[in-house]
Design an enzyme around this catalytic site. Structure first.
Site: not given
Ligand code: PGA
Length: 248
Positions: A9-11, A94, A96, A164, A170, A210, A231-232
Site C-alpha cells: 500500500n503506497w499510500k 483501511h 486511515e 491491521e 506506521g 509495521s 505500508g512503509g
Molecule cells: P505500515 O502500514 O506497514 O506502514 O504499518 C500498513 C498499512 O497501513 O497498510
C-alpha cells in the site's frame, strides 16, 4: 491450501517517475517470486504503473474508491474509472479511511458490494484501536467490521481480509505473531459462522502493521496468517522484496 499474498500500500507517496522506477524494480526482482503480489499506488500514479506491471505477477490495486459508480461526487474516484485503468483490486476500509476520513461500516460495505459487482478483488481492512485492545474488545471490533463490511456478500472468492491493528500501523509496533494469529483465527471463525467451513478455510487473511523484512517470516509462519499488507516498507524495493520473498 492458501497461497501467500503480499500487497504494498503506497499510500500518498511518490511522483510518477518514482513510482515507475519502483514498479520496474519490483517487476524485475519479483519475477521468480512464489507468492501473489499487489501494488496499490495513489490514483494519479495508476496510469503510469499499469503498463509496467501488466503481464507480470504483480497485480494493480487502488487504495479506495467511491461507493457510487458515477455522478456528482466531487473529489471521488469511481469503480468504472479504475476498471478503465486496468485496476483489478481495491483496498477498502483501511484504518486511515475509517478513522481519519470517518468512513463507517455501512459506507465500507457499499463500496465492497460495488467493487465485487464490477469484478474487482477486494482487500477489506479491519482492526482495533489501542484503547479497544486494552479494553479487551479487539475480537469484537474485528468481528463487527468483518460482519458489517461483508453484509449482503454471498461469495467470498474475491475477498481478502487484512487484519491491521490500528496501533501497529506506521508506529514500528508490530503485533506479536501469536497475538496476530489469535485474531486471524478468530476472524476465520467469524467467516465460518456465516459462510461455512470451506469458505473459512479458503479465505486469505493478511496481517498489516509495521511488517518489515525482519519480522515477515515469523508472522507468515503462523497458521492463520496468509500474507501481508505493507505500508512503509513497501515504498522501497530493498525492504518490500525481502518481505515478498520471506523465508528465502
Ligand atoms: P505500515 O502500514 O506497514 O506502514 O504499518 C500498513 C498499512 O497501513 O497498510
Amino acid at each position: 491450501m492458501r497461497n501467500y499474498y503480499i500487497a504494498g500500500n503506497w499510500k500518498m507517496h511518490m511522483t510518477r517517475s518514482e513510482a515507475a522506477e519502483l514498479a520496474r524494480t519490483l517487476v524485475a526482482q519479483l519475477k521468480d517470486g512464489e507468492h501473489k503480489y499487489l501494488v496499490a499506488p495513489s490514483f494519479t500514479l495508476i496510469e503510469t504503473v499499469a503498463p509496467i506491471v501488466k503481464g507480470s505477477n504483480i497485480g494493480l490495486g487502488a487504495q479506495n474508491m467511491a461507493a457510487e459508480p458515477q455522478g456528482a461526487h466531487t473529489g471521488e474516484v469511481s469503480v468504472l474509472q479504475l476498471k478503465d485503468l486496468g485496476v483489478d483490486t481495491v483496498i477498502l476500509g483501511h484504518s486511515e479511511r475509517r478513522h481519519v476520513y470517518k468512513e463507517d461500516d455501512a459506507l465500507v460495505n457499499a463500496k465492497v458490494k460495488l467493487a465485487l459487482q464490477h469484478g474487482f478483488e477486494v482487500i477489506l481492512c479491519v482492526g482495533e484501536l489501542l484503547e479497544e485492545r486494552e479494553a479487551g474488545r479487539a475480537e469484537a471490533v474485528c468481528e463487527g467490521q468483518v460482519v458489517k463490511g461483508l453484509e449482503g456478500v454471498s461469495d467470498l472468492s474475491r475477498v481478502v481480509i487484512a487484519y491491521e491493528p490500528v496501533w501497529a500501523i506506521g508506529t514500528g509496533k508490530t503485533a506479536t505473531p501469536e497475538d496476530a494469529d489469535a485474531i486471524h483465527a478468530y476472524i476465520r471463525k467469524v467467516i465460518e459462522k456465516t459462510y461455512g467451513a470451506g469458505a473459512a478455510e479458503k479465505i486469505v487473511i493478511q496481517y498489516g502493521g509495521s511488517v518489515k523484512p525482519e519480522n515477515a517470516a515469523q508472522l507468515m509462519a503462523k497458521e492463520n496468517i496468509d500474507g501481508a499488507l505493507v505500508g512503509g516498507a513497501a515504498l522501497k524495493a530493498d525492504s518490500f522484496v525481502p518481505i515478498a520473498k520471506f523465508g528465502r
